[in-house]
Design a protein around this motif. Sequence first.
Motif, PDB file in Angstrom:
ATOM      1  N   ASP A   1       0.802  -1.201   0.000  1.00 58.96           N
ATOM      2  CA  ASP A   1       0.000   0.000   0.000  1.00 58.96           C
ATOM      3  C   ASP A   1       0.852   1.275   0.000  1.00 58.96           C
ATOM      4  O   ASP A   1       0.942   1.978   0.985  1.00 58.96           O
ATOM      5  N   VAL A   2       1.466   1.539  -1.131  1.00 60.60           N
ATOM      6  CA  VAL A   2       2.249   2.769  -1.270  1.00 60.60           C
ATOM      7  C   VAL A   2       1.586   3.657  -2.323  1.00 60.60           C
ATOM      8  O   VAL A   2       1.193   3.173  -3.379  1.00 60.60           O
TER       9      VAL A   2
ATOM     10  N   SER B   1       5.888   0.163   3.672  1.00 61.27           N
ATOM     11  CA  SER B   1       4.921   1.261   3.643  1.00 61.27           C
ATOM     12  C   SER B   1       5.633   2.598   3.605  1.00 61.27           C
ATOM     13  O   SER B   1       6.745   2.731   4.093  1.00 61.27           O
TER      14      SER B   1
END
Lengths: 444, 441
Positions: free
Chosen positions: A152-153, A351
Amino acid sequence: MMDENEWNKTGSAPSQEETVTQNEAPMSEEEASKSLSEPAEETSEQEAIPQAEETPEQAEAPKKGKVKKPQIPLEEMEAINAKCIESGEFEGFFDEVQAEKERKERDLAAKNDLSAPPDPEALLEVRHLKMYFPVVKSLTGKVKQWLRAVDDVSFKLKEGETLGIVGESGCGKTTMGRAILKLYQPTGGQIFFGGTDIAGYKSSKMRPLRTQMQIIFQDPYSSLPPRSTVGGILSEPVRVHKIVPKDKVKDYVLEVMDQCGLRDYYFERYPHEFSGGQRQRICIARALSVNPKLVVCDEPVSALDVSIQAQIINLLKNLQQQRGLTYVFISHDLSVVKHISDRIGVMYLGSMVEFGDKKAIFSNPMHPYTQALFSAVPNPNPDVKMDRIVLKGDIPSPVKPPMGCKFHTRCPKAMEICKHIAPKYLEYEPGHFVACHCYPQEVQ
Amino acid sequence: MAEEKKGRHYLTGREIKAIVKENNKVIRALEKKKKRKAAESEFLSTMKDPANILEVDDLHSYFFTDQGVVKAVNGVSFEIPQGATVGVVGESGCGKSVTSMSIMRLLQGPYGQIVSGNIRFKSYDFKRDGKGKPIPIWDDDEEGNPQYDEVKDKKGNVKKGKDGKPLLERRQKRDQYGTRLFEMEEKVFDIAEMPTKEMHRLRGRQIAMIFQEPMTSLNPVFTIGNQLDEVTLLHFPGSSREDAKRRSIEMLNLVGIAAPERVYRSYPHELSGGMRQRVMISMALAGDPRLIIADEPTTALDVTIQAQILDLLRDLKKRINGSILLITHDLGIIAEMADYVVVMYAGRIIEKGTASEIFHHPMHPYTIGLQKSKPTMDSESDTLFNIPGNVPNPIDMPDYCYFRERCSGCVKACFGDYPPMVQVSPTHYVACHLYDKEKTE
Ligand SMILES: Nc1ncnc2c1ncn2[C@@H]1O[C@H](COP(=O)(O)OP(=O)(O)OP(=O)(O)O)[C@@H](O)[C@H]1O
Ligand SMILES: Nc1ncnc2c1ncn2[C@@H]1O[C@H](COP(=O)(O)OP(=O)(O)O)[C@@H](O)[C@H]1O
Ligand code: SF4
Ligand code: SF4
Ligand SMILES: [Mg+2]
Ligand SMILES: [Mg+2]
């Protein structure tokens, strides 16, 4: 433990065919650089398979009949955590069920973002990018455990700008860089390059884009083929991608070499005859010879000594001005990134923990990890003996990242809440994003 | 022939043959000297300054390659005071590692050789009796009566003599880790003159080395415990396996490993880079060294782990009262760690002084350039300074200042001889014609 079905529930699962590509061993640097310069073989293409990543709602139906593992009471979890931290085994406590639940919530929240149109100003826009690798497989070949190298970047990058990515080794910088270039097939998320989402593109569809996106590797020693001359190495991509007419290739290559500070008589020489700094120049020349728009520089100066570092950084900057290049510049050293970046992203365990303008990050580092990175850079003044924040232990394994805030096992400011709830990634100043409980968790 | 060579980038077969023949002659003589049997008196020496632990004096270490002689270390002199940290900086290929390898006598033979010079080391070794055995320090009671303990075997069972009675041994004093103590004496050895066989008295025990890449210096097929125990068993006479293990675990504790028992049982590949470097340091410490040579101890690590290791080294130096020779290309690390700094360029020292002299008043144009090219956190300017050009060809060194082609401050004298070392303060030396008094006047 997660089996394939459960995996599908999270909504970001690769389809059956994609899983196969996932399972391939990651490309070596040489292979990767080859795949950048050569078109893929026709036989490996299967256009029919729809490529777009499933959005979370697609695989929503919960699986029946599966008994959920009881959640471990909080007190017990804390006790285990405390013990882990004390003993130096910074694994932290891990509750698979809880972690899965959190990921699902996060992905649901991300749904809105994913349906929004891309920012027309950004050359590169990455949204909720995920890159998972299978690590443990059952006997039947089903993946039981995933290594979440990038989890989730999101970020945006304008044309002509440089994004510096910093973080310790193992935090997923290289994986992210390669996923953006589609050297890996991302597990989930979107990659907008010039306004189109290329995350789902197959290699044949990527081919015309290959010349626009290039990469420079960390190790200038292993990324050059030993048996070709410098001229051969540099001419090949130019010829393959038909950058200039055939009879002009040599002149063109010599011009690029000149721009990169390589003398013309190097044309006939072999890579092993050069020092590290010179090899890195060759790698830069190879990347630039196809006229890219975006260049991912993966620790281009980490293997070089200080005086050469300065040469290479200045070269990259000059080339950027001349050609209007956009860079993603990866390094573990903030002092290096500072001299070339416009924006800086700090990664920890897959992250982004802080993202912002260079000025904002340097004048006001907000995340405790960024602060620790700052204080880790040795100061070349013997009289300044600074109070350094020394982080204990190593980065935990991305297979079982700690619960809550992933950094809490090493964070000098960790609080109770950090162990249980992941902080939100919020914008505190315009363009300055931070994920930490030290700051209000409500959007202003 | 020299004239001819200038224009070409290669040597002819005949030229190479001549070089090889010449090399072999020199190598054979040097190898013979290393293999000779020598009485201790032949390599005993005295320190110029008794406060020093190591004095390197006009050291020349060469590599005899088929292309010609590489003068990797070409007349290097510096000293390490007892308890101090001396930092060596310079760009890659300038001879930093060859200097440290010469001190350890680990140059890659037969092509790498110490050709001339002295390396005086103040050794603090076991005092030996007539038969060459170390003399124990007994742990007698207050009145001076010897005390006896039962002897135990490897499994911890009491050993019995032929008559069935437990075997006894006289109680020996032990250090805080439980290792037996012996009487010690100070001697000064000239490492450059020592036969290779004698080096085991120093190497790994009195002088320990930490390398850049810990994975290549740890043996992958033995556990950490095995390799650590080995150091104790090898260097401390009379140590049992049990003693060795206790010492090993203590050493792992000392370097801040939180779960020493687990690490003791691990194999090198099971540890992270930072952990392995800690293990390397603990292994260096196990021999109770008085000088630790750290050759780029953090170059393979990233900044946060580097900060951990530097913190550890600083802390350890205080605790063990030893000296450190710290080799790196990062001026920031030197600034933080070193008391004295030696700057090398192309096999020679071009400037040396205290850390504050080198950082606040750098004099040699190369030192100044090196400092300006370091990316720093607080500098405002966006372009980095970089020193133009390259190091001269190591086989064909010029006879004038090696830095001339890259130097922006040349004066007339620079077109003459190689500049001599000039003393500009009691501790600060520089080899540059800009500071050459007679000539500038
Ligand atoms: N095998 C070789 N054959 C021919 N020339 C070589 C060879 N190896 C090195 N050179 C040349 O010698 C010079 C010095 O190289 P060297 O590898 O010592 O540089 P360096 O100072 O270590 O640089 P870096 O720090 O960038 O690694 C360079 O100009 C290089 O091209
Ligand atoms: N085994 C070897 N054979 C030939 N030349 C060598 C060897 N090892 C080192 N050298 C040369 O010695 C010089 C100094 O090397 P070194 O001390 O390793 O540099 P550094 O300062 O990076 O530690 C270099 O010119 C190098 O090429
Ligand atoms: S959320 Fe908590 S543990 Fe995470 S960085 Fe902030 S203070 Fe540290
Ligand atoms: S001696 Fe001359 S050429 Fe050499 S460093 Fe000094 S000023 Fe420069
Ligand atoms: Mg990397
Ligand atoms: Mg070296």
